[in-house]
Write an enzyme that holds these catalytic residues in place. Structure first.
Site, PDB file in Angstrom:
ATOM      1  N   ASN A 105      80.611  78.585 -57.317  1.00 21.48           N
ATOM      2  CA  ASN A 105      80.926  77.864 -58.420  1.00 21.48           C
ATOM      3  C   ASN A 105      82.375  78.455 -59.121  1.00 21.48           C
ATOM      4  O   ASN A 105      82.885  77.722 -59.628  1.00 21.48           O
ATOM      5  CB  ASN A 105      79.998  78.893 -59.562  1.00 21.48           C
ATOM      6  CG  ASN A 105      79.730  80.116 -59.524  1.00 21.48           C
ATOM      7  OD1 ASN A 105      79.375  80.710 -58.286  1.00 21.48           O
ATOM      8  ND2 ASN A 105      79.698  81.271 -60.292  1.00 21.48           N
ATOM      9  N   SER A 146      70.312  72.602 -61.149  1.00 22.50           N
ATOM     10  CA  SER A 146      70.279  72.650 -62.385  1.00 22.50           C
ATOM     11  C   SER A 146      71.005  71.406 -63.468  1.00 22.50           C
ATOM     12  O   SER A 146      72.114  71.024 -62.835  1.00 22.50           O
ATOM     13  CB  SER A 146      71.230  73.936 -62.995  1.00 22.50           C
ATOM     14  OG  SER A 146      71.356  74.228 -64.412  1.00 22.50           O
ATOM     15  N   HIS A 180      72.231  70.567 -66.277  1.00 21.02           N
ATOM     16  CA  HIS A 180      73.607  70.619 -67.002  1.00 21.02           C
ATOM     17  C   HIS A 180      74.855  70.755 -66.275  1.00 21.02           C
ATOM     18  O   HIS A 180      75.854  70.362 -66.818  1.00 21.02           O
ATOM     19  CB  HIS A 180      73.415  71.803 -68.209  1.00 21.02           C
ATOM     20  CG  HIS A 180      73.767  73.044 -67.545  1.00 21.02           C
ATOM     21  ND1 HIS A 180      74.910  73.578 -67.597  1.00 21.02           N
ATOM     22  CD2 HIS A 180      72.829  73.848 -66.886  1.00 21.02           C
ATOM     23  CE1 HIS A 180      74.693  74.827 -67.302  1.00 21.02           C
ATOM     24  NE2 HIS A 180      73.731  75.006 -66.726  1.00 21.02           N
ATOM     25  N   THR A 193      53.913  73.636 -71.430  1.00 24.10           N
ATOM     26  CA  THR A 193      54.024  72.039 -71.739  1.00 24.10           C
ATOM     27  C   THR A 193      55.369  71.602 -70.886  1.00 24.10           C
ATOM     28  O   THR A 193      56.612  72.091 -71.230  1.00 24.10           O
ATOM     29  CB  THR A 193      53.772  71.823 -73.162  1.00 24.10           C
ATOM     30  OG1 THR A 193      52.853  72.426 -73.409  1.00 24.10           O
ATOM     31  CG2 THR A 193      54.012  70.358 -73.550  1.00 24.10           C
ATOM     32  N   CYS A 197      88.074  87.137 -64.717  1.00 25.01           N
ATOM     33  CA  CYS A 197      88.177  88.511 -65.522  1.00 25.01           C
ATOM     34  C   CYS A 197      87.724  88.083 -66.760  1.00 25.01           C
ATOM     35  O   CYS A 197      88.857  87.535 -67.584  1.00 25.01           O
ATOM     36  CB  CYS A 197      89.548  89.030 -65.329  1.00 25.01           C
ATOM     37  SG  CYS A 197      90.866  87.684 -65.395  1.00 25.01           S
TER      38      CYS A 197
HETATM   39  N1  PLP Z   1      74.025  79.293 -59.425  1.00 27.23           N
HETATM   40  C1  PLP Z   1      75.300  78.699 -59.356  1.00 27.23           C
HETATM   41  C2  PLP Z   1      75.937  78.601 -58.178  1.00 27.23           C
HETATM   42  C3  PLP Z   1      75.746  78.291 -60.574  1.00 27.23           C
HETATM   43  O1  PLP Z   1      76.968  77.980 -60.805  1.00 27.23           O
HETATM   44  C4  PLP Z   1      75.040  78.711 -61.746  1.00 27.23           C
HETATM   45  C5  PLP Z   1      75.646  78.745 -62.996  1.00 27.23           C
HETATM   46  O2  PLP Z   1      76.701  78.657 -63.325  1.00 27.23           O
HETATM   47  C6  PLP Z   1      73.681  79.017 -61.740  1.00 27.23           C
HETATM   48  C7  PLP Z   1      73.406  79.397 -60.579  1.00 27.23           C
HETATM   49  C8  PLP Z   1      72.840  79.434 -62.855  1.00 27.23           C
HETATM   50  O3  PLP Z   1      72.356  78.116 -63.477  1.00 27.23           O
HETATM   51  P1  PLP Z   1      71.915  78.001 -64.863  1.00 27.23           P
HETATM   52  O4  PLP Z   1      72.788  77.982 -65.897  1.00 27.23           O
HETATM   53  O5  PLP Z   1      71.246  76.449 -64.758  1.00 27.23           O
HETATM   54  O6  PLP Z   1      70.819  78.972 -64.917  1.00 27.23           O
END
Ligand code: PLP
Length: 383
Positions: free
Chosen positions: A149, A197, A199, A235, A322
């Site tokens: 990420n 995920s 979003h 649900t 940071c």
């Molecule tokens: N794993 C990674 C690599 C992510 O970048 C993120 C979110 O930043 C997550 C897991 C967590 O996802 P969520 O925000 O849908 O809980």
């Protein structure tokens, strides 16, 4: 006007996903478990969404579980395997996993498990020899991310699967950042568990998926009703699931065009490198997501740069480099051995398919002046 370049944090909802969701937020509000006409409409929409996810990931719809997002999928995968295999008490992860994975590892350790952390090199590439050496007969699960990420560095899934499956352990992949930006084909990759995920790829927040390969039986993470074939009580979030499904369909059609995003990212990086001295692009020597640039500017604070850009309507992130008040580089930068001078001045710029060439030019134009000012004020602060 806002220039949004923080798409690894979250993305805007695709207009097509919003449009698909609206009927289920308005007139079609039936419970997907109800036997009447409105219930059937919702149930049909959930079936369609499951097909859309399966088409994107190359798996069977029955292998897809809808949930609330990446964090839940990660918790379900680890805790499910921990419960299902009581004789195997060893887990393997990389040093650059998301904090959700790291937090679950702390829980595992408190509950008697052993966790081995495999390192990465200076470019963020996983140490494959160390991975292979770390897997033991009592290893229950190896959990590795498809894409980081912060740096956007991609792990070689085919190779990882070969190593992990060759040694007889289960493989979980956190694909939260990869879905929609890199091709994933679960028909070809022998991955046992994979989470995503909504979003992060223009679906709604609070929606996610966990792929559980056929034959692997995990207890439900959420105890409750019979929903999701007894694998997750509660649900169904029908509008969210519909939006997630539509986002998967859109991602599938846009995947061939992600190269345009990487061209814009590369333009930005070359513009910055040719106009600003002492910049380091972390992970640039590795295969990366097409949308991510993780750059360190020596002699300034990433947080200050973020704020200056924000004042001009440009949204970026420090990764978790940071965060406010935290004066240490992120675990990802530390694992990549980034010198502190560059690590503290790191920001993450992450594009989406909606990012335009004009936006990139605007940011490349404003960065040199801001960086120079910050470096000068940082120098004054030190004298
Ligand atoms: N794993 C990674 C690599 C992510 O970048 C993120 C979110 O930043 C997550 C897991 C967590 O996802 P969520 O925000 O849908 O809980």
């Amino acid at each position: 006007m806002i220039v949004y370049l923080d798409n690894n944090a979250t993305t805007r909802l695709a207009p097509e996903a919003l449009e698909a969701m609206l009927p289920f937020l308005q007139e079609s509000y039936g419970n997907a478990g109800s036997g009447h006409v409105l219930g059937h409409l919702s149930e049909g929409a959930v079936v369609q969404a499951r097909d859309q996810v399966a088409a994107l990931l190359g798996c069977s719809p029955a292998e897809i579980l809808f949930n609330s997002g990446g964090t839940e999928g990660i918790n379900h995968a680890f805790r499910g395997v921990f419960e299902a295999f009581p004789k195997k008490r060893h887990f393997v992860v990389s040093a650059v996993e998301h904090p959700a994975v790291m937090a679950v590892c702390e829980w595992l350790k408190l509950n008697g498990a052993e966790v081995t952390v495999v390192g990465v090199d200076d470019e963020g590439r996983l140490d494959l020899a160390a991975l292979e050496a770390s897997i033991r007969p009592d290893t229950a699960l190896v959990s590795l991310m498809a894409a980081n990420n912060e740096s956007g560095v991609l792990f070689p899934l085919e190779k990882l699967a070969q190593i992990v499956k060759g040694k007889g352990a289960l493989l979980h992949v956190d694909a939260t950042q990869a879905i929609g930006k890199a091709a994933l084909d679960l028909a070809r990759l022998p991955i046992d568990l994979l989470n995503g995920s909504g979003h992060k790829f223009h679906g709604p927040k609070g929606t996610g998926v966990l792929f559980i390969r056929r034959g692997l039986r995990l207890k439900p993470f959420m105890l409750g009703g019979h929903q999701e074939r007894g694998r997750r009580g509660g649900t169904e979030n029908v509008p969210g699931i519909v939006g997630l499904g539509k986002a998967c369909e859109m991602a599938l059609t846009h995947l061939p065009h992600v190269v345009a995003m990487s061209e814009l990212r590369d333009q930005l990086e070359s513009a910055i490198q040719s106009t600003i001295p002492d910049v380091h692009i972390h992970g640039a020597g590795a295969s990366r997501l097409p949308n991510t640039s993780f750059m360190g500017f020596q002699g300034l604070e990433g947080e200050a740069l973020l704020l200056k850009l924000s004042e001009r309507g440009v949204c970026v992130s420090t990764g978790s480099a940071c965060t406010t008040g935290q004066k240490e580089p992120s675990h990802v930068l530390r694992a990549m051995n980034v010198p502190k001078g560059y690590a503290m001045g790191t920001i993450r710029i992450s594009l989406s398919r909606y990012t335009t060439a004009e936006e990139i030019q605007k940011v490349s134009g404003m960065l040199p002046g801001i960086v120079e000012d910050l470096r000068r004020s940082d120098l004054f602060a030190r004298v």
